[in-house]
Design an enzyme around this catalytic site. Structure first.
Site, PDB file in Angstrom:
ATOM      1  N   SER A  56      10.672 -37.897 -38.824  1.00  0.00           N
ATOM      2  CA  SER A  56      11.183 -38.162 -37.476  1.00  0.00           C
ATOM      3  C   SER A  56      12.085 -37.062 -36.925  1.00  0.00           C
ATOM      4  O   SER A  56      12.245 -36.967 -35.707  1.00  0.00           O
ATOM      5  CB  SER A  56      11.928 -39.499 -37.453  1.00  0.00           C
ATOM      6  OG  SER A  56      13.027 -39.483 -38.345  1.00  0.00           O
ATOM      7  N   LYS A  87       9.422 -49.717 -32.475  1.00  0.00           N
ATOM      8  CA  LYS A  87       9.101 -48.444 -31.824  1.00  0.00           C
ATOM      9  C   LYS A  87       7.913 -48.658 -30.880  1.00  0.00           C
ATOM     10  O   LYS A  87       8.078 -49.259 -29.824  1.00  0.00           O
ATOM     11  CB  LYS A  87       8.877 -47.363 -32.872  1.00  0.00           C
ATOM     12  CG  LYS A  87      10.164 -47.028 -33.631  1.00  0.00           C
ATOM     13  CD  LYS A  87       9.988 -45.929 -34.640  1.00  0.00           C
ATOM     14  CE  LYS A  87      11.314 -45.473 -35.232  1.00  0.00           C
ATOM     15  NZ  LYS A  87      12.111 -46.524 -35.882  1.00  0.00           N
ATOM     16  N   HIS A  99       6.818 -44.289 -37.266  1.00  0.00           N
ATOM     17  CA  HIS A  99       6.650 -43.447 -36.077  1.00  0.00           C
ATOM     18  C   HIS A  99       5.189 -43.121 -35.790  1.00  0.00           C
ATOM     19  O   HIS A  99       4.901 -42.351 -34.873  1.00  0.00           O
ATOM     20  CB  HIS A  99       7.431 -42.142 -36.230  1.00  0.00           C
ATOM     21  CG  HIS A  99       8.901 -42.290 -36.027  1.00  0.00           C
ATOM     22  ND1 HIS A  99       9.496 -42.283 -34.774  1.00  0.00           N
ATOM     23  CD2 HIS A  99       9.907 -42.473 -36.919  1.00  0.00           C
ATOM     24  CE1 HIS A  99      10.801 -42.426 -34.912  1.00  0.00           C
ATOM     25  NE2 HIS A  99      11.080 -42.553 -36.194  1.00  0.00           N
TER      26      HIS A  99
END
Length: 391
Positions: free
Chosen positions: A180, A235, A208
């Site tokens: 990330s 997310k 992610h």
């Protein structure tokens, strides 16, 4: 010893390093623009990859879910905290990720800290990428297994570490799917190949990547024989809260019996669960969002490089702009805020020394005009700080 004096001294050190700041309190919903008490800015640092955090269809689902299921379960799962929607989401996640079963946690941090000590012990070995997320690091620390770290994305070093622990009962290779801070992708296919060669298990935290990467948005593990996938609902899948582990049925059954963050944490609020089910459906029904996201990511990455910035990472909507010096990262973030772009600087110890950066994150909901404005402001700020040459 003055306990609170020492705490205040440590806090002052943290504040000087900008690791303890709460300057921007939002007064608007999470979107491509956000409003604080001071101004409205283009938001370039949310994990809202698909624009689901404030999506009208998901808001409608959430409002109905409050009426149908109430506000909270007021219990842990094994007492009276399991609703049918919890089981529906677990099955939907397992199917989407091509695993047999899944288990929900309050967060992916809890999923990662509750995984390793449940399934491994001192007879085993964990081989972990050096840039793995803090939740993986903490989870590994809680486990009695032997710990080895391999250099980031270095398959030769991973092979070396696997050779060195062949006496372990079980070997588990652990990596983020997307790193990330760098916006780079793990070599998951190569990890799986090495795992097969050395009779090891694989675990990927795809927080992610799910919703962003892969032909169907199932992440870096899509179509690959990964044993354990952990991830988040916070997310791309709506941005609220919650995490999960997806794996074979017997492993998930063991987690339900022994994983402490699962056993001793309140159930996810049913409104979050029900809305996450709808977010997963919306993801699969709107592949054009991922296509659009990648077009916008390419546009921003190319534009920044054309301006003369050094941009890290692969084709992922995490776009780190490397400036190297911590003071420059702080100054750049401050100037960007003043000119209407909300982005944050990262520096040691969050990233290695002399690798300070301002990290941007693209959303499918960003308009072309917003990204054009971001590039214009970056050009101005970059010249002002002499990060890029004046033209």
């Amino acid at each position: 010893m003055d306990f609170y004096h020492d705490i205040n001294t440590n806090l002052e050190d943290l504040k000087r390093q900008s690791l303890y700041k709460q300057e921007h309190c939002l007064q608007s919903p999470q979107s491509t623009t956000i409003t604080t008490s001071a101004q409205t800015m283009i938001n370039m640092c949310a994990n809202n990859y698909l624009g689901f955090a404030n999506h009208p269809q998901l808001l409608q689902t959430a409002q109905q879910a409050l009426t149908d299921y109430g506000y909270g379960m007021a219990s842990v799962r094994f007492i009276c905290g399991t609703h049918a929607v919890h089981q529906q989401l677990e099955q939907a996640l397992a199917t989407f990720l091509q695993q047999q079963d899944a288990i929900l946690y309050s967060s992916c941090f809890d999923a990662n800290t509750g995984l390793f000590e449940t399934i491994l012990d001192a007879r085993d070995a964990i081989i972990s990428d050096e840039l793995n997320h803090a939740s993986i690091i903490d989870g590994v620390r809680l486990c009695k297994a032997k710990r080895l770290r391999y250099r980031n994305n270095d398959m030769d070093d991973l092979r070396s570490k696997l050779k060195s622990c062949q006496d372990a009962r079980y070997r588990l290779i652990v990596s983020d799917g997307v790193f990330s801070m760098d916006g780079s992708l793990a070599q998951v296919a190569n990890i799986c190949t090495l795992a097969k060669e050395y009779n090891a298990l694989t675990m990927i935290d795809d927080s992610h990547a799910v919703g962003v990467i892969g032909a169907t948005g199932a992440g870096t593990c899509e179509g690959l024989p990964v044993d354990i996938i952990t991830g988040t609902l916070g997310k791309a899948l709506g941005g609220a809260m919650g995490g999960y582990v997806a794996a074979r049925q017997e492993l998930i059954a063991m987690l339900r019996q022994k994983s402490r963050p699962y056993l001793f944490s309140n159930s996810l609020a049913p409104v979050v669960v029900a809305t996450s089910i709808q977010a997963l459906k919306l993801l699969q029904q709107t592949p054009e969002l991922r296509t659009n996201l990648m077009h916008k990511t390419t546009y921003l990455r190319h534009g920044l490089r054309q301006l003369g910035f050094e941009v890290l990472g692969d084709q992922h909507p995490i776009v780190p702009v490397l400036v190297r010096q911590a003071t420059i990262a702080q100054q750049m973030a401050s100037l960007l805020h003043k000119q209407g772009v909300y982005a944050v600087g990262f520096f040691y110890p969050v990233v290695p020394k002399d690798m300070a950066r301002v990290r941007l994150q693209v959303s499918a909901a960003h308009s072309d005009a917003e990204l054009e404005q971001v590039l214009e402001i970056f050009a101005h700020v970059g010249k002002q700080l002499q990060v890029i040459k004046r033209t």
